[in-house]
Each structure stands twice: as C-alpha cells, then as structure tokens.
Design an enzyme around this catalytic site. Structure first.
Site, PDB file in Angstrom:
ATOM      1  N   ARG A   1     -97.896 -70.201  -9.958  1.00 11.60           N
ATOM      2  CA  ARG A   1     -97.564 -68.878  -9.461  1.00 11.60           C
ATOM      3  C   ARG A   1     -96.213 -68.984  -8.761  1.00 11.60           C
ATOM      4  NH1 ARG A   1    -102.934 -70.031  -8.312  1.00 11.60           N
ATOM      5  NH2 ARG A   1    -104.455 -68.621  -9.273  1.00 11.60           N
TER       6      ARG A   1
ATOM      7  N   LYS B   1    -104.088 -70.539  -4.500  1.00 12.33           N
ATOM      8  CA  LYS B   1    -105.020 -69.432  -4.306  1.00 12.33           C
ATOM      9  C   LYS B   1    -106.402 -69.979  -3.987  1.00 12.33           C
ATOM     10  CE  LYS B   1    -106.155 -64.978  -6.399  1.00 12.33           C
ATOM     11  NZ  LYS B   1    -105.942 -64.097  -7.574  1.00 12.33           N
TER      12      LYS B   1
ATOM     13  N   HIS C   1     -94.502 -63.770 -12.994  1.00 12.22           N
ATOM     14  CA  HIS C   1     -95.879 -64.109 -13.346  1.00 12.22           C
ATOM     15  C   HIS C   1     -96.085 -64.111 -14.861  1.00 12.22           C
ATOM     16  CE1 HIS C   1     -99.699 -65.054 -11.442  1.00 12.22           C
ATOM     17  NE2 HIS C   1    -100.325 -64.351 -12.360  1.00 12.22           N
TER      18      HIS C   1
ATOM     19  N   ARG D   1     -96.204 -67.534 -16.257  1.00 15.42           N
ATOM     20  CA  ARG D   1     -97.506 -68.208 -16.101  1.00 15.42           C
ATOM     21  C   ARG D   1     -98.437 -67.806 -17.238  1.00 15.42           C
ATOM     22  NH1 ARG D   1    -101.341 -70.288 -12.217  1.00 15.42           N
ATOM     23  NH2 ARG D   1    -103.294 -69.096 -12.122  1.00 15.42           N
TER      24      ARG D   1
ATOM     25  N   HIS E   1    -107.799 -71.812 -11.825  1.00 12.88           N
ATOM     26  CA  HIS E   1    -108.798 -70.742 -11.845  1.00 12.88           C
ATOM     27  C   HIS E   1    -110.149 -71.287 -11.392  1.00 12.88           C
ATOM     28  CE1 HIS E   1    -106.444 -68.220 -15.029  1.00 12.88           C
ATOM     29  NE2 HIS E   1    -106.020 -67.999 -13.809  1.00 12.88           N
TER      30      HIS E   1
ATOM     31  N   TYR F   1    -106.829 -65.336 -21.989  1.00 16.45           N
ATOM     32  CA  TYR F   1    -105.693 -65.747 -22.816  1.00 16.45           C
ATOM     33  C   TYR F   1    -106.089 -65.968 -24.270  1.00 16.45           C
ATOM     34  CZ  TYR F   1    -103.460 -66.216 -18.308  1.00 16.45           C
ATOM     35  OH  TYR F   1    -102.966 -65.946 -17.069  1.00 16.45           O
TER      36      TYR F   1
END
Length: 330
Positions: free
Chosen positions: A136, A161, A267, A270, A293, A302
């Site tokens: 990110r 995150k 972003h 990414r 994630h 994706y």
C-alpha cells in the site's frame, strides 16, 4: 483538577491504545460532528436511536460511501465503549451500510510500463516499489532504512493494516536504485544532525525504551520529506516521510501523459501486482500473504479481473464469428 473535555478524552484514549494519528483525528472529528448534529447534546444522554439517526443522515443526505459510514460508526462505538465506559447492548440494532462489491481498476503490463516511464525521481521509485511488491502507498512511504535487507532481497513491512508485520520480495531490478535512495536519505539525515535535529518519529513506546534510536541512521525513513515539520503530538521538529499527496499527484500526471483512460491512483499498482501474479500462475494463498490480507476471500477478487476472460478459460461464442468481422472497423 478539572476533568479534560470530552474530545480531549477521545484523543487521549486513542493515544493510550497507540492508534495512528490519522485514526485519532478521524475519531475526534466524527465525535464532534455527531455532537453538533444533535445540537450539542452530551453523548451520555443519547444512544442507539441518535446514532442510527446520524448514520441515516450520512447515507441519505450526505451520500457518503459505505466505508465512510462504517468509519463513523467505529468512531462512535469507540466513544461510547472506551471513553464513556458505557456498555452498548444496543449495537445489534444499529444500521450498518452494506459495502458494494466493486472490481478494482487494473492496468495492463504495457500500461504500467508506459506510466512508470512517464515518471522520474523518487515518485517513480516509490511507484515501482508499489507495483513490484504489492505494498500500500503508506506502507512504502513508511519504510525505514533497516526494513530493507539487500543481502536477502527482502523487505519487512511494519505495522501494516491490522497492525501486522509481513515480508515481501525486494525486486532485484530496483535494488540498486533503493540503495542509492538510502544514500540520499543518509545525506539528508547527516545534514539534519549537523543542524541540531535528526530525530525521527518512533512507533509506540520505543522512544522511551531506546532513547538514542530516534537519531540512529537505521531508523530513518527511506523516503524523507523535503522539509522538516512539527510533530502534531509533541511539537518536536522532525523530518517525516514523503507525503502521500506528492505521489498521488505524480501518478495522475503520469497516467495522463501515458494516455491511460482509467481512473488510476497509487493503489491501482497494488491491484495490478496481484492480478499479474495470478496471470503468471502463482497460487492465491501466496498472493494473499504478500498482500497481507487477513482473509483469502479478499484476495479472490483478483481472479475476476484477469485479462483473459476472468481466468476461467471461457471463450466467448462471438469468437466463432470472427471471420464476419474481418475488414470491418465501424
């Protein structure tokens, strides 16, 4: 001794829990807006009905996104639970916005190549890093010198995150450029030290645990800001990392020069990283770990944006009529 004002208590509560300055400012702002919306009534005199009324106002009158409404709700729950110390048994009665499922914008490899070629300097290096590692934007800008292991070709991403650490690869093609960038950062740091500065923001309580670390070279940001600034939490003049807006503007300008007809931001790189790894045959679990994630279902999106028919090998029936379209451009 006078008790701190409510919003000061919100700010203090976020700092005690080591929340980021962004979260702190957001929670204070949402608490203030909530109070003003209800004509300055004290939150202790309100509850689920007033919160629902405010959330509905955000959705219907302000047309905010589901993520913005969720942030407001998180701030208000923090206010009641952590600041006022009140139980919230009525949380199940709150209106929660349902997030829409949108496919992310993804660039082709040629589009990435053309966009990066339209950039220069630190902005090009940062964007190359985002595309090459799947970071990110803030994760890339917050890199410290010690987080890049040139010997093992590894980058450690700290406090990503969810406040989680993870590791990703250091693309060999930009390793020499990052090494040069580290030397640029060293020169900036040495100049700051010569002027009596050179302290960098330390995460959590590390400044107290390691009092000399804030001036140590390895703790400095790899992408330092052009100027020093005052730390909003302590008033100390420090050199922060390069700002997000500088990279965001550089990406918009580069995508325009590359004539990319998509809504592109940092972003997007990414998203492109993950999609291109899937195209190359890497498994979804590996990509999940690289992206950081928590749930593989987040990474699964994706699979729906692969360049070739969503990655399912489906051939459109229109392809069998290809001969009928030869020679026709209109």
């Amino acid at each position: 001794m006078m008790e701190p004002k409510l919003l000061d208590r919100v700010r203090l509560a976020t700092r005690v829990r080591h929340y980021s300055i962004r979260t702190e400012d957001a929670y204070v702002a949402w608490s203030r807006r909530f109070i003003l919306f209800h004509n300055k009534r004290h939150p202790s005199m309100m509850g689920a009905a007033e919160i629902n009324e405010y959330l509905s106002f955000l959705a219907s009158e302000r047309n905010v996104s589901a993520s913005t409404q969720s942030q407001a709700l998180s701030a208000l729950l923090f206010l009641y639970r952590e600041v006022l110390g009140e139980d919230v048994p009525w949380i199940g009665n709150l209106v929660r916005a349902k997030r829409s499922k949108r496919l992310p914008v993804v660039l082709s490899r040629d589009e990435v190549r053309h966009m990066l070629a339209s950039m220069s300097g630190s902005s090009r290096l940062v964007c190359s890093l985002l595309y090459g590692t799947g970071m990110r934007l803030l994760e890339g800008l917050r890199l410290r010198v010690k987080d890049v292991d040139f010997g093992l070709s590894l980058i450690t991403i700290r406090s990503g995150k969810g406040d989680k650490d993870r590791r990703t690869m250091l693309p060999k093609v930009i390793a020499p450029l990052l090494c040069n960038q580290a030397e640029v950062a060293r020169a900036v740091h040495e100049a700051d030290l010569a002027e009596g500065y050179g302290k960098v923001h330390m995460p959590g309580a590390l400044a107290r645990k390691y009092p000399n670390a804030e001036k140590a070279w390895e703790w400095q940001y790899l992408f330092p800001a052009p100027q020093r600034s005052l730390d909003p939490r302590g008033g100390i003049e420090r050199r922060h990392h390069l700002g997000e807006s500088a990279i965001q503007k550089a990406v918009r300008r580069a995508s325009a020069r590359a004539k990319i007809d998509k809504l592109v931001g940092p972003h997007t790189l990414r998203h492109s990283f993950a999609t291109h790894l899937l195209e190359d045959g890497y498994d979804i679990r590996t990509i999940q770990e690289l992206l950081g994630h928590a749930d593989v279902s987040t990474t699964m999106i994706y699979t729906h944006v692969l360049n070739q028919t969503g990655g399912r090998g489906v051939r459109s029936p229109l392809e069998s009529l290809a001969a009928d379209y030869e020679g026709h451009s209109g």
